[in-house]
Design an enzyme around this catalytic site. Sequence first.
Site, PDB file in Angstrom:
ATOM      1  N   HIS A 125       0.977  -1.445  -0.110  1.00 39.82           N
ATOM      2  CA  HIS A 125       0.085   0.059  -0.096  1.00 39.82           C
ATOM      3  C   HIS A 125       0.958   1.292   0.111  1.00 39.82           C
ATOM      4  O   HIS A 125       0.577   2.084   1.009  1.00 39.82           O
ATOM      5  CB  HIS A 125      -1.179  -0.027   1.076  1.00 39.82           C
ATOM      6  CG  HIS A 125      -2.191  -0.693   1.070  1.00 39.82           C
ATOM      7  ND1 HIS A 125      -2.823  -1.338   1.969  1.00 39.82           N
ATOM      8  CD2 HIS A 125      -2.890  -1.134  -0.369  1.00 39.82           C
ATOM      9  CE1 HIS A 125      -3.806  -2.044   1.720  1.00 39.82           C
ATOM     10  NE2 HIS A 125      -3.944  -1.989   0.077  1.00 39.82           N
TER      11      HIS A 125
ATOM     12  N   SER B 277       4.462   0.055   5.168  1.00 39.32           N
ATOM     13  CA  SER B 277       4.455  -0.058   3.761  1.00 39.32           C
ATOM     14  C   SER B 277       5.339   1.223   3.228  1.00 39.32           C
ATOM     15  O   SER B 277       5.406   1.160   1.829  1.00 39.32           O
ATOM     16  CB  SER B 277       3.159  -0.260   3.212  1.00 39.32           C
ATOM     17  OG  SER B 277       2.332   0.771   3.660  1.00 39.32           O
TER      18      SER B 277
ATOM     19  N   HIS C 285      -0.065  -9.299   1.390  1.00 37.96           N
ATOM     20  CA  HIS C 285      -1.191  -9.759   2.118  1.00 37.96           C
ATOM     21  C   HIS C 285      -1.876 -10.950   1.883  1.00 37.96           C
ATOM     22  O   HIS C 285      -2.720 -11.604   2.485  1.00 37.96           O
ATOM     23  CB  HIS C 285      -2.271  -8.650   1.623  1.00 37.96           C
ATOM     24  CG  HIS C 285      -1.967  -7.279   2.113  1.00 37.96           C
ATOM     25  ND1 HIS C 285      -1.922  -6.145   1.172  1.00 37.96           N
ATOM     26  CD2 HIS C 285      -1.592  -6.634   3.150  1.00 37.96           C
ATOM     27  CE1 HIS C 285      -1.735  -5.058   1.570  1.00 37.96           C
ATOM     28  NE2 HIS C 285      -1.252  -5.217   2.792  1.00 37.96           N
TER      29      HIS C 285
ATOM     30  N   GLU D  85      -5.834  -8.731   3.456  1.00 31.18           N
ATOM     31  CA  GLU D  85      -5.428  -9.774   4.069  1.00 31.18           C
ATOM     32  C   GLU D  85      -6.504 -10.719   4.745  1.00 31.18           C
ATOM     33  O   GLU D  85      -6.454 -11.689   4.714  1.00 31.18           O
ATOM     34  CB  GLU D  85      -4.595  -9.234   5.350  1.00 31.18           C
ATOM     35  CG  GLU D  85      -4.020 -10.168   6.113  1.00 31.18           C
ATOM     36  CD  GLU D  85      -3.371  -9.739   7.515  1.00 31.18           C
ATOM     37  OE1 GLU D  85      -2.653  -8.684   7.500  1.00 31.18           O
ATOM     38  OE2 GLU D  85      -3.264 -10.456   8.562  1.00 31.18           O
TER      39      GLU D  85
ATOM     40  N   CYS E 146       3.483 -12.516   3.259  1.00 31.32           N
ATOM     41  CA  CYS E 146       4.238 -12.454   4.526  1.00 31.32           C
ATOM     42  C   CYS E 146       4.180 -13.469   5.394  1.00 31.32           C
ATOM     43  O   CYS E 146       3.051 -14.078   5.763  1.00 31.32           O
ATOM     44  CB  CYS E 146       3.623 -11.361   5.320  1.00 31.32           C
ATOM     45  SG  CYS E 146       4.200 -11.211   7.264  1.00 31.32           S
TER      46      CYS E 146
END
Lengths: 278, 278
Positions: B41, B262, B74, B126, B96
């Site tokens: 993002h 981010s 995400h 996410e 992640c």
Amino acid sequence: MREIILADHAGFCFGVKRAVDGIAEALAQTRAGWSIGMPIHNPQEVARLCAKGLKIASDVEEIPEGARVFIRAHGEALSVFKELQAKNALIMDMTCPFVQRAQARAGELSAQGYHIVLLGDIRHPEIRSIQGHVDGSIDVVADAADAEKLPKKRLVALISQTTQREELLASVASALIFRTEELHVCNTVCRATVERQDAVRGLAGKVDGLVVIGGKESANTAKLRDIGLACGMDVIWIENISELDGGWLLGKDKIGAAAGASTPEWLITEVCTKIARM
Amino acid sequence: MREIILADHAGFCFGVKRAVDGIAEALAQTRAGWSIGMPIHNPQEVARLCAKGLKIASDVEEIPEGARVFIRAHGEALSVFKELQAKNALIMDMTCPFVQRAQARAGELSAQGYHIVLLGDIRHPEIRSIQGHVDGSIDVVADAADAEKLPKKRLVALISQTTQREELLASVASALIFRTEELHVCNTVCRATVERQDAVRGLAGKVDGLVVIGGKESANTAKLRDIGLACGMDVIWIENISELDGGWLLGKDKIGAAAGASTPEWLITEVCTKIARM
């Protein structure tokens, strides 16, 4: 005649009734049997069972070889069962099924690698019986403040004494979330305790005084007294009618009656009938 | 020269850095690759990656047959992986690892019969990626009030979006204890979010103003702004230096700088250096 209002839920819970009925039934046939400690926390009911042939041992060692033994509603540690088996005892297991579930989950989750946290009173026989079903690491906490002192662990299982409040279980779980990667909570709180407590609250404002009937060793009866006082009621806690001071009744037309989960119905009826006529 | 105090924890978290480095490294070799939606993002960092050959698809259908595809930090639903495999895509999974753990636990616990409750923002990618790893029944809640509306279920597993607060997870768990027999809580909250938030609190009282640097789509950056305001700081939120109004700096000698998970280091450095000289 004085009016008596009995709490909506009072006296024997399912587990206690099952244990007492089972012991009485067996004694009617065999006229003899042992329990280790009081099978329930009510001296009057225990005296009634002793009159039918029940003998109370203070520990396992006192139990004679080959005797019939009733496991009390609070349960016993697995080691006690083993010692009894070594004595060729005839075991009649009267453990409350809700306590059995807490014991079983504690044992299973411990075997799966969870560190076990028990919520309850470390001196209470139920907590000792659940502890006695766990081989691995275990802690007993009384509240969230205790839980906050525990070190961080990856896997933790939280199991409650059946007579604790759900609100307390929730607050202890909250505290443990900050100390775990995975927290498994078994909500082993039994409805019976909550129902008896809510029933006392339901009497507030409707009676001039509250008579709480139950054994002085009974933790859940003590809580009913505390709730009555917290609701602003005039409360008296008695084990039987001989303890009731007639002066306390003066000027009281409506009397509420509450009873713990180990108080037998015959005792509740006797107390209520006599108060009505005093 | 104006003094700039950078928050103790600012910018890329482990998962974002791992994704961006992985994408940049692959693009340096292959000069081409796709992501579905923005991989992180932050528009400035995404623009830098696009200059190296990254193409952004709005959905899976837009991805050409056999293309190289980067799965964003995400994560994506399992169905997206299947659609990409059907297109013979060369998948480079940049999810992640902390999100992967939440996905895996949600899938495993669902398969074990648990009803899954996710704590998070239902619109956030996410949460959609974790949902997309669950075959069975699932609910998404934003807070304890949402959890209190859920029906009672025997087995419930509660899993958190990695960027939620532990306090919120604890309060949702508390609410669910009253609605379950067994509640399994996975504390999948990542330290990175908390560290960045605590670092903003640490600047309170030490600076004349706070510059929050990060994409306007970034939820965790928005929270840093909110915390700064709650601490009584004079806060400005910018994506890059061109958005900074020189007038805001007048009379401010000490400026705090914070950045979301981010926000790339080069952007933080650029903004801080220019503010110092303005």
